[in-house]
Design an enzyme around this catalytic site. Sequence first.
Site, PDB file in Angstrom:
ATOM      1  N   LYS A 168      28.587  34.467  36.281  1.00 23.20           N
ATOM      2  CA  LYS A 168      27.222  34.562  36.793  1.00 23.20           C
ATOM      3  C   LYS A 168      26.216  34.368  35.640  1.00 23.20           C
ATOM      4  O   LYS A 168      26.615  34.370  34.460  1.00 23.20           O
ATOM      5  CB  LYS A 168      27.046  35.937  37.460  1.00 23.20           C
ATOM      6  CG  LYS A 168      27.945  36.118  38.699  1.00 23.20           C
ATOM      7  CD  LYS A 168      27.753  37.505  39.306  1.00 23.20           C
ATOM      8  CE  LYS A 168      28.557  37.672  40.581  1.00 23.20           C
ATOM      9  NZ  LYS A 168      28.307  38.997  41.216  1.00 23.20           N
ATOM     10  N   TYR A 194      26.959  33.496  49.814  1.00 14.07           N
ATOM     11  CA  TYR A 194      26.923  34.946  50.104  1.00 14.07           C
ATOM     12  C   TYR A 194      26.506  35.235  51.547  1.00 14.07           C
ATOM     13  O   TYR A 194      25.933  36.297  51.812  1.00 14.07           O
ATOM     14  CB  TYR A 194      25.961  35.629  49.130  1.00 14.07           C
ATOM     15  CG  TYR A 194      26.534  35.881  47.743  1.00 14.07           C
ATOM     16  CD1 TYR A 194      27.738  36.581  47.560  1.00 14.07           C
ATOM     17  CD2 TYR A 194      25.862  35.460  46.597  1.00 14.07           C
ATOM     18  CE1 TYR A 194      28.254  36.826  46.286  1.00 14.07           C
ATOM     19  CE2 TYR A 194      26.379  35.710  45.315  1.00 14.07           C
ATOM     20  CZ  TYR A 194      27.565  36.397  45.171  1.00 14.07           C
ATOM     21  OH  TYR A 194      28.072  36.655  43.911  1.00 14.07           O
ATOM     22  N   PHE A 242      20.263  44.624  49.300  1.00  9.12           N
ATOM     23  CA  PHE A 242      20.226  44.029  47.957  1.00  9.12           C
ATOM     24  C   PHE A 242      20.273  42.503  47.972  1.00  9.12           C
ATOM     25  O   PHE A 242      20.222  41.869  46.917  1.00  9.12           O
ATOM     26  CB  PHE A 242      21.381  44.581  47.100  1.00  9.12           C
ATOM     27  CG  PHE A 242      22.768  44.336  47.649  1.00  9.12           C
ATOM     28  CD1 PHE A 242      23.411  43.113  47.467  1.00  9.12           C
ATOM     29  CD2 PHE A 242      23.432  45.327  48.359  1.00  9.12           C
ATOM     30  CE1 PHE A 242      24.683  42.880  47.974  1.00  9.12           C
ATOM     31  CE2 PHE A 242      24.718  45.104  48.865  1.00  9.12           C
ATOM     32  CZ  PHE A 242      25.336  43.880  48.672  1.00  9.12           C
ATOM     33  N   ARG A 280      41.037  39.304  41.536  1.00  9.83           N
ATOM     34  CA  ARG A 280      40.197  40.476  41.860  1.00  9.83           C
ATOM     35  C   ARG A 280      40.562  41.652  40.957  1.00  9.83           C
ATOM     36  O   ARG A 280      39.691  42.390  40.503  1.00  9.83           O
ATOM     37  CB  ARG A 280      40.371  40.870  43.332  1.00  9.83           C
ATOM     38  CG  ARG A 280      39.849  39.838  44.327  1.00  9.83           C
ATOM     39  CD  ARG A 280      38.360  39.835  44.456  1.00  9.83           C
ATOM     40  NE  ARG A 280      37.818  41.019  45.085  1.00  9.83           N
ATOM     41  CZ  ARG A 280      36.555  41.144  45.488  1.00  9.83           C
ATOM     42  NH1 ARG A 280      35.691  40.137  45.323  1.00  9.83           N
ATOM     43  NH2 ARG A 280      36.125  42.253  46.038  1.00  9.83           N
ATOM     44  N   THR A 318      33.715  46.005  42.275  1.00 12.07           N
ATOM     45  CA  THR A 318      32.372  45.433  42.406  1.00 12.07           C
ATOM     46  C   THR A 318      31.384  46.183  41.509  1.00 12.07           C
ATOM     47  O   THR A 318      30.577  45.568  40.808  1.00 12.07           O
ATOM     48  CB  THR A 318      31.920  45.508  43.884  1.00 12.07           C
ATOM     49  OG1 THR A 318      32.868  44.787  44.672  1.00 12.07           O
ATOM     50  CG2 THR A 318      30.536  44.924  44.073  1.00 12.07           C
ATOM     51  N   ARG A 353      35.016  43.343  34.298  1.00 13.47           N
ATOM     52  CA  ARG A 353      33.801  44.146  34.508  1.00 13.47           C
ATOM     53  C   ARG A 353      33.895  45.485  33.775  1.00 13.47           C
ATOM     54  O   ARG A 353      32.900  45.982  33.237  1.00 13.47           O
ATOM     55  CB  ARG A 353      33.562  44.351  36.004  1.00 13.47           C
ATOM     56  CG  ARG A 353      33.078  43.077  36.714  1.00 13.47           C
ATOM     57  CD  ARG A 353      33.178  43.217  38.211  1.00 13.47           C
ATOM     58  NE  ARG A 353      32.641  42.082  38.954  1.00 13.47           N
ATOM     59  CZ  ARG A 353      32.870  41.873  40.244  1.00 13.47           C
ATOM     60  NH1 ARG A 353      33.624  42.716  40.935  1.00 13.47           N
ATOM     61  NH2 ARG A 353      32.353  40.817  40.860  1.00 13.47           N
ATOM     62  N   ASN A 375      26.952  42.186  37.237  1.00 11.90           N
ATOM     63  CA  ASN A 375      28.397  42.370  37.027  1.00 11.90           C
ATOM     64  C   ASN A 375      29.144  41.109  36.577  1.00 11.90           C
ATOM     65  O   ASN A 375      30.356  41.005  36.739  1.00 11.90           O
ATOM     66  CB  ASN A 375      29.038  43.048  38.247  1.00 11.90           C
ATOM     67  CG  ASN A 375      28.932  42.221  39.505  1.00 11.90           C
ATOM     68  OD1 ASN A 375      28.374  41.124  39.483  1.00 11.90           O
ATOM     69  ND2 ASN A 375      29.479  42.729  40.592  1.00 11.90           N
ATOM     70  N   HIS A 379      32.129  36.467  39.542  1.00 10.46           N
ATOM     71  CA  HIS A 379      32.487  36.464  40.964  1.00 10.46           C
ATOM     72  C   HIS A 379      33.934  36.023  41.107  1.00 10.46           C
ATOM     73  O   HIS A 379      34.401  35.167  40.372  1.00 10.46           O
ATOM     74  CB  HIS A 379      31.594  35.477  41.736  1.00 10.46           C
ATOM     75  CG  HIS A 379      32.129  35.174  43.106  1.00 10.46           C
ATOM     76  ND1 HIS A 379      31.887  35.989  44.193  1.00 10.46           N
ATOM     77  CD2 HIS A 379      32.962  34.187  43.561  1.00 10.46           C
ATOM     78  CE1 HIS A 379      32.528  35.505  45.252  1.00 10.46           C
ATOM     79  NE2 HIS A 379      33.182  34.410  44.893  1.00 10.46           N
ATOM     80  N   GLU A 439      35.235  28.807  49.429  1.00 12.24           N
ATOM     81  CA  GLU A 439      34.341  28.773  48.276  1.00 12.24           C
ATOM     82  C   GLU A 439      34.659  27.598  47.350  1.00 12.24           C
ATOM     83  O   GLU A 439      33.748  26.956  46.829  1.00 12.24           O
ATOM     84  CB  GLU A 439      34.419  30.107  47.523  1.00 12.24           C
ATOM     85  CG  GLU A 439      33.848  31.258  48.359  1.00 12.24           C
ATOM     86  CD  GLU A 439      34.105  32.636  47.764  1.00 12.24           C
ATOM     87  OE1 GLU A 439      34.715  32.732  46.671  1.00 12.24           O
ATOM     88  OE2 GLU A 439      33.697  33.630  48.385  1.00 12.24           O
TER      89      GLU A 439
HETATM   90  P1  IDP Z   1      32.239  41.320  44.931  1.00  5.83           P
HETATM   91  O1  IDP Z   1      31.427  40.429  44.035  1.00  5.83           O
HETATM   92  O2  IDP Z   1      33.029  42.335  44.141  1.00  5.83           O
HETATM   93  O3  IDP Z   1      33.099  40.551  45.906  1.00  5.83           O
HETATM   94  P2  IDP Z   1      30.426  41.850  47.160  1.00  5.83           P
HETATM   95  O4  IDP Z   1      30.438  43.068  48.000  1.00  5.83           O
HETATM   96  O5  IDP Z   1      30.942  40.583  47.757  1.00  5.83           O
HETATM   97  O6  IDP Z   1      31.208  42.196  45.789  1.00  5.83           O
HETATM   98  O7  IDP Z   1      28.929  41.639  46.652  1.00  5.83           O
HETATM   99  C1  IDP Z   1      28.560  40.425  46.020  1.00  5.83           C
HETATM  100  C2  IDP Z   1      27.698  40.749  44.823  1.00  5.83           C
HETATM  101  O8  IDP Z   1      26.507  41.381  45.257  1.00  5.83           O
HETATM  102  C3  IDP Z   1      28.309  41.743  43.827  1.00  5.83           C
HETATM  103  O9  IDP Z   1      29.208  41.151  42.920  1.00  5.83           O
HETATM  104  C4  IDP Z   1      27.063  42.274  43.143  1.00  5.83           C
HETATM  105  O10 IDP Z   1      26.582  41.347  42.157  1.00  5.83           O
HETATM  106  C5  IDP Z   1      26.071  42.312  44.290  1.00  5.83           C
HETATM  107  N1  IDP Z   1      26.027  43.637  44.886  1.00  5.83           N
HETATM  108  C6  IDP Z   1      26.953  44.219  45.695  1.00  5.83           C
HETATM  109  N2  IDP Z   1      26.605  45.452  46.047  1.00  5.83           N
HETATM  110  C7  IDP Z   1      25.410  45.678  45.441  1.00  5.83           C
HETATM  111  C8  IDP Z   1      24.504  46.799  45.426  1.00  5.83           C
HETATM  112  O11 IDP Z   1      24.747  47.846  46.021  1.00  5.83           O
HETATM  113  N3  IDP Z   1      23.364  46.650  44.675  1.00  5.83           N
HETATM  114  C9  IDP Z   1      23.075  45.513  43.993  1.00  5.83           C
HETATM  115  N4  IDP Z   1      23.892  44.437  43.991  1.00  5.83           N
HETATM  116  C10 IDP Z   1      25.039  44.522  44.709  1.00  5.83           C
HETATM  117 MG    MG Z   2      32.539  39.314  47.475  1.00  8.09          MG
END
Ligand code: IDP
Ligand code: MG
Length: 154
Positions: free
Chosen positions: A14, A54, A62, A90, A96, A107, A117, A120, A131
């Site tokens: 990212k 997304y 968010f 993963r 996450t 991470r 973070n 992805h 994807e």
């Molecule tokens: P992932 O990246 O671990 O698959 P997802 O739930 O798919 O997690 O969320 C996508 C991205 O959205 C996360 O990697 C993170 O950057 C962001 N994100 C997820 N939850 C939150 C939150 O509660 N606050 C802010 N950003 C979030």
């Molecule tokens: Mg995800």
Amino acid sequence: MADKRSERTFIMVKPDGVQRGLVGEIMKRFENRGYKLVACKMCRPSQEHLEEHYRDLKSKPFFPGLITYMTSGPVVCMVWEGKEVVKMGRMMLGATNPLESNPGTIRGDFCIDVGRNICHGSDSVESGKRESSHWFKEGEIQEWKPAEFDWVYE
Ligand code: IDP
Ligand code: MG
């Protein structure tokens, strides 16, 4: 049945991971594990492209901040191939929320906030396929056999 060793995952460094100089570190971990890089590019995706990527998170509070974050600079996109690469990818990324990621994960070693973070990774074999073809055209994904292949797989 498809060869288990040809499963694919989409991994993206990212904008914060790129800015912090972590591209090589992230790629190195997948290479060292024995996974095969089949596609790689740096790009600056549009808002529409990211909203589609997304799309399942559209209703989350968010979401607007996520899109702003993800369009704030160039990203590095990759497709990695190998046995159980989606699940292992993963695990290698960590949770996450980086504060819930174990040390030793990407991470868990390099970041703190969920909204920064750094990487992805696809969450299922299906999203790995979706994807990979959302980010790469067919001709951008290479089929090749690494010299070490028969030393990685029995
Ligand atoms: P992932 O990246 O671990 O698959 P997802 O739930 O798919 O997690 O969320 C996508 C991205 O959205 C996360 O990697 C993170 O950057 C962001 N994100 C997820 N939850 C939150 C939150 O509660 N606050 C802010 N950003 C979030
Ligand atoms: Mg995800």
